[in-house]
Design a protein around this motif. Structure first.
Motif, PDB file in Angstrom:
ATOM      1  N   SER A   1       0.743  -1.223   0.228  1.00 51.74           N
ATOM      2  CA  SER A   1      -0.122  -0.019  -0.117  1.00 51.74           C
ATOM      3  C   SER A   1       0.904   1.193  -0.061  1.00 51.74           C
ATOM      4  CB  SER A   1      -0.951   0.052   1.080  1.00 51.74           C
ATOM      5  OG  SER A   1      -1.808  -0.850   1.124  1.00 51.74           O
TER       6      SER A   1
ATOM      7  N   ASP B   1      -3.958   4.151   7.864  1.00 55.27           N
ATOM      8  CA  ASP B   1      -3.603   2.673   8.343  1.00 55.27           C
ATOM      9  C   ASP B   1      -2.899   2.985   9.796  1.00 55.27           C
ATOM     10  OD1 ASP B   1      -3.778   0.237   8.856  1.00 55.27           O
ATOM     11  OD2 ASP B   1      -2.232  -0.157   7.370  1.00 55.27           O
TER      12      ASP B   1
ATOM     13  N   ASN C   1     -14.249   5.864   0.789  1.00 56.75           N
ATOM     14  CA  ASN C   1     -14.214   5.253   1.846  1.00 56.75           C
ATOM     15  C   ASN C   1     -15.575   4.940   2.662  1.00 56.75           C
ATOM     16  OD1 ASN C   1     -11.466   5.335   1.824  1.00 56.75           O
ATOM     17  ND2 ASN C   1     -10.955   6.996   3.029  1.00 56.75           N
TER      18      ASN C   1
ATOM     19  N   GLY D   1      -8.666   4.418   1.240  1.00 56.68           N
ATOM     20  CA  GLY D   1      -8.271   3.276   2.066  1.00 56.68           C
ATOM     21  C   GLY D   1      -8.069   3.765   3.425  1.00 56.68           C
TER      22      GLY D   1
ATOM     23  N   GLY E   1      -4.379   2.719   4.082  1.00 59.50           N
ATOM     24  CA  GLY E   1      -4.986   1.537   3.903  1.00 59.50           C
ATOM     25  C   GLY E   1      -5.129   1.158   2.431  1.00 59.50           C
ATOM     26  N   ALA E   2      -5.301  -0.235   2.132  1.00 62.96           N
ATOM     27  CA  ALA E   2      -5.198  -0.593   0.732  1.00 62.96           C
ATOM     28  C   ALA E   2      -6.560  -0.147   0.236  1.00 62.96           C
ATOM     29  CB  ALA E   2      -5.276  -2.180   0.532  1.00 62.96           C
ATOM     30  N   SER E   3      -6.637   0.053  -1.297  1.00 65.53           N
ATOM     31  CA  SER E   3      -7.801   0.640  -1.853  1.00 65.53           C
ATOM     32  C   SER E   3      -7.662   0.240  -3.273  1.00 65.53           C
ATOM     33  CB  SER E   3      -8.199   2.032  -1.468  1.00 65.53           C
ATOM     34  OG  SER E   3      -7.356   2.675  -2.104  1.00 65.53           O
ATOM     35  N   SER E   4      -8.770   0.238  -4.045  1.00 64.92           N
ATOM     36  CA  SER E   4      -8.590   0.340  -5.408  1.00 64.92           C
ATOM     37  C   SER E   4      -8.863   1.861  -5.892  1.00 64.92           C
ATOM     38  CB  SER E   4      -9.764  -0.553  -6.096  1.00 64.92           C
ATOM     39  OG  SER E   4     -10.138  -0.254  -7.398  1.00 64.92           O
TER      40      SER E   4
END
Lengths: 356, 256
Positions: free
Chosen positions: A2, A128, A49, A125, A161-164
């Protein structure tokens, strides 16, 4: 892997905040969370989100950072400000209330906030950081939560955070006005009867100024001191965000998200939850009046605000689609402007301004 | 306070609406006020009500915050309204809320005076007692945890012996170290984290009272007893080192 952001300049007070830490006030743990909750929800919606995902809250001015480990998508809400994105010697500038894709290794700089003392910078995301007592919000006074329990510093690397990022960047069509109307609505109590009649009249009848002592805990107000019937001290009882407590000086303190859970000063009134975002945006020097409303009116105002935010989120459109809609509007204007007055052709120019 | 006990005291059944009044705190909370003074009987009503609401949370209630004399009820105005919530609370049978001896008494080691308790000398002068007598009185009482608040894990412990009743400092300190044992009026307490503070500092304990990684995050629970035990500099240092290693288990007397 990420993406992350490496902080080059932190800004005056940039902290990780979310919708707040509920359920632990009985242990003395304050709620914290974003000063401007609708701004948090709108920013999170713009980057795809969940409504309460952790974001950065900026105070007075934003940070400068480099995006590392992959591209990022961000959105600024709750203030006017310029987002500068620099890569390969080229700088592009963006405004708030829209998602912006940032390539890896680009540098982002958010300058002074305008029309507001606080803003939300959300990333697709979310931020984090570990969840502590059910929340990622920073408790600056308790020194836990968020990033190491403190405001960000130069050199910090904050994981996203991971996200597309496949979907289109969204934009809010009609951003809420940030202009402060000059008044905050309050419900009188719980200790309004601790004040003299004159004191209550002064509180509702005169303007107060936000002093320089203004932070996430609260705003100290300057103006006419309020008179007490007996004194300022009570046996400590509960405080909520928006409580206006009055210590012996007679000058009110409007408590915000980081307020302590209980306190021993008489509280004359509570700012209603629909007006707390405006209170959180206030800058030192701002003039504030207080208007009394009933609990039922306050509850209805909050519900109306919830409906308005939900409508704004439902009306988000991809950035390009919005431009296309404006173009269509412009074309319609042009079709009629040839046969109507100059006044209406001014409206056509307004539509043009929005595209450029 | 189990339901079994509540049933036992059916004879003493009492409606909350007759014992408390509701005070407005905007549109996300209201206070249920049982009194305006500090008294164990009033505090027991507060904690009894909090326990009943925790066992059966009404629709839309978010959390409650017990204080000395009132219970703050937070609610979500998107899911309920104050009028509906207060109506259901007023009908709540809170039964008997008895003041019971604490089930457990924490033993808190304290290094009194010197740098650890910079106000001990002033407290002695102001009360006309010797420093040893101040320590003996402070350590000779089992205190009750009335409420927690002000700071995460700050417990208001009472009642301090009347001879030690002094007002708060007129100008609060900007920084009070974590672990400071302090007194003000009829209360004593321990600063769990460094903070500004206006209470008089008479000693220091190396124990920790707030750990956000634990559930619950605080050492004390309302209704607990607390006894301060004088410790010399060597013992204080040894406990401090053990706490830092994570090897110290706080000492607790079972009293009933």
């Amino acid at each position: 892997m990420s993406a992350a952001i490496a902080i080059l300049q932190p800004g005056p007070q940039t902290s990780v905040q979310d919708a707040g830490r509920l359920g632990f006030q009985a242990f003395g743990v304050p709620v914290c969370g974003a000063l401007d909750p609708p701004a948090l929800r709108l920013a999170n919606a713009l980057v795809g989100n969940e409504p309460g995902a952790a974001a950065l809250e900026l105070r007075l001015a934003g940070p400068a950072f480099e995006v590392t480990g992959g591209p990022a998508r961000l959105a600024l809400t709750g203030a006017d400000g310029v987002i500068e994105v620099e890569q390969g010697g080229e700088t592009r500038r963006f405004g708030p209330w829209r998602a912006i894709d940032i390539p890896e290794r680009a540098r982002v700089r958010i300058g002074p906030l305008k029309a507001s003392g606080s803003a939300i910078l959300a990333f697709a995301g979310g931020i984090d950081v570990p969840c502590v007592l059910g929340s990622r919000a920073t408790d600056l006074k308790g020194r836990f939560g968020g990033h190491l329990g403190r405001a960000l510093m130069a050199g910090d690397v904050i994981a996203l955070g991971a996200s597309s990022l496949d979907g289109p960047c969204l934009e809010l069509q009609n951003p809420p006005s940030l202009t402060f109307g000059g008044a905050l609505r309050v419900v009188l109590g719980p200790q309004a009867d601790a004040f003299t009649e004159d004191g209550l009249a002064e509180f509702l009848g005169t303007a107060y100024r936000v002093s320089r002592e203004a932070d996430r805990m609260g705003l100290r107000l300057e103006g006419t001191p309020l008179g007490f019937r007996r004194g300022a001290d009570i046996v400590s009882d509960g405080i909520v965000t928006g409580s206006i407590q009055v210590p012996g000086s007679g000058l009110p303190i409007l408590l915000l998200a980081d307020h302590q859970t209980i306190g021993g000063y008489a509280k004359i009134a509570t700012v209603i939850s629909a007006d707390l975002p405006a209170a959180g945006r206030l800058l030192p020097g701002a003039s504030v009046r207080f208007i009394a409303v009933s609990v039922a009116q306050a509850e209805e105002a909050r519900r109306a605000q919830e409906r308005a935010v939900a409508q704004q989120i439902a009306a988000l459109l991809p950035v390009r689609a919005l431009a296309r809609v404006d173009l269509e509007a412009l074309l319609r204007e042009n079709l009629v402007s040839g046969v109507v007055s100059a006044l209406e052709s001014d409206e056509g120019r307004g539509a043009m301004d929005r595209i450029t | 306070m189990t339901e079994e006990k509540a049933e036992q005291h059916d004879a003493g059944s009492r409606r909350l609406g007759a014992l408390a009044r509701f005070l407005d705190l905007g549109d996300t909370a209201f206070a249920v006020e049982f009194g305006t003074v500090i008294a164990p009987e009033i505090n027991a009503l507060v904690h009894r009500t909090a326990a009943l609401l925790a066992a059966h949370p009404p629709e839309g209630m978010v959390e409650t915050v017990p204080t000395f004399r009132s219970l703050l009820v937070h609610y979500d105005p998107r899911r309920t309204c104050a009028a509906a919530l207060q109506e259901s609370l007023a009908a709540l049978d809170i039964g008997e809320a008895r003041v019971e001896a604490p089930a457990r008494v924490w033993r808190i080691p304290v290094l009194y005076g010197g740098e650890a308790g910079p106000d001990l000398g002033d407290v002695a002068r102001a009360t006309g007692l010797g420093e040893d007598e101040v320590i003996a009185r402070h350590a000779g009482t089992v205190y009750r945890v009335y409420v927690q608040g002000f700071l995460p894990g700050f417990a208001y412990l009472g009642d301090l012996p009347a001879e030690l009743d002094l007002p708060r400092l007129t100008s609060p300190r900007v920084r009070v170290p974590a672990g400071s044992v302090a007194i003000a009026q009829r209360m004593t307490g321990i600063y769990p984290v460094e903070s500004p503070g206006g209470w008089r500092l008479i000693g220091h304990t190396p124990l920790r009272f707030f750990d956000p990684a634990r559930a619950p995050p605080t050492l004390f629970t309302p209704g607990d007893g607390v006894r301060f035990v004088p410790a010399g500099p060597d013992e204080h240092a040894a406990i401090r080192a053990a706490v830092a290693r994570g090897a110290h288990v706080p000492d607790c007397e079972a009293s009933r």
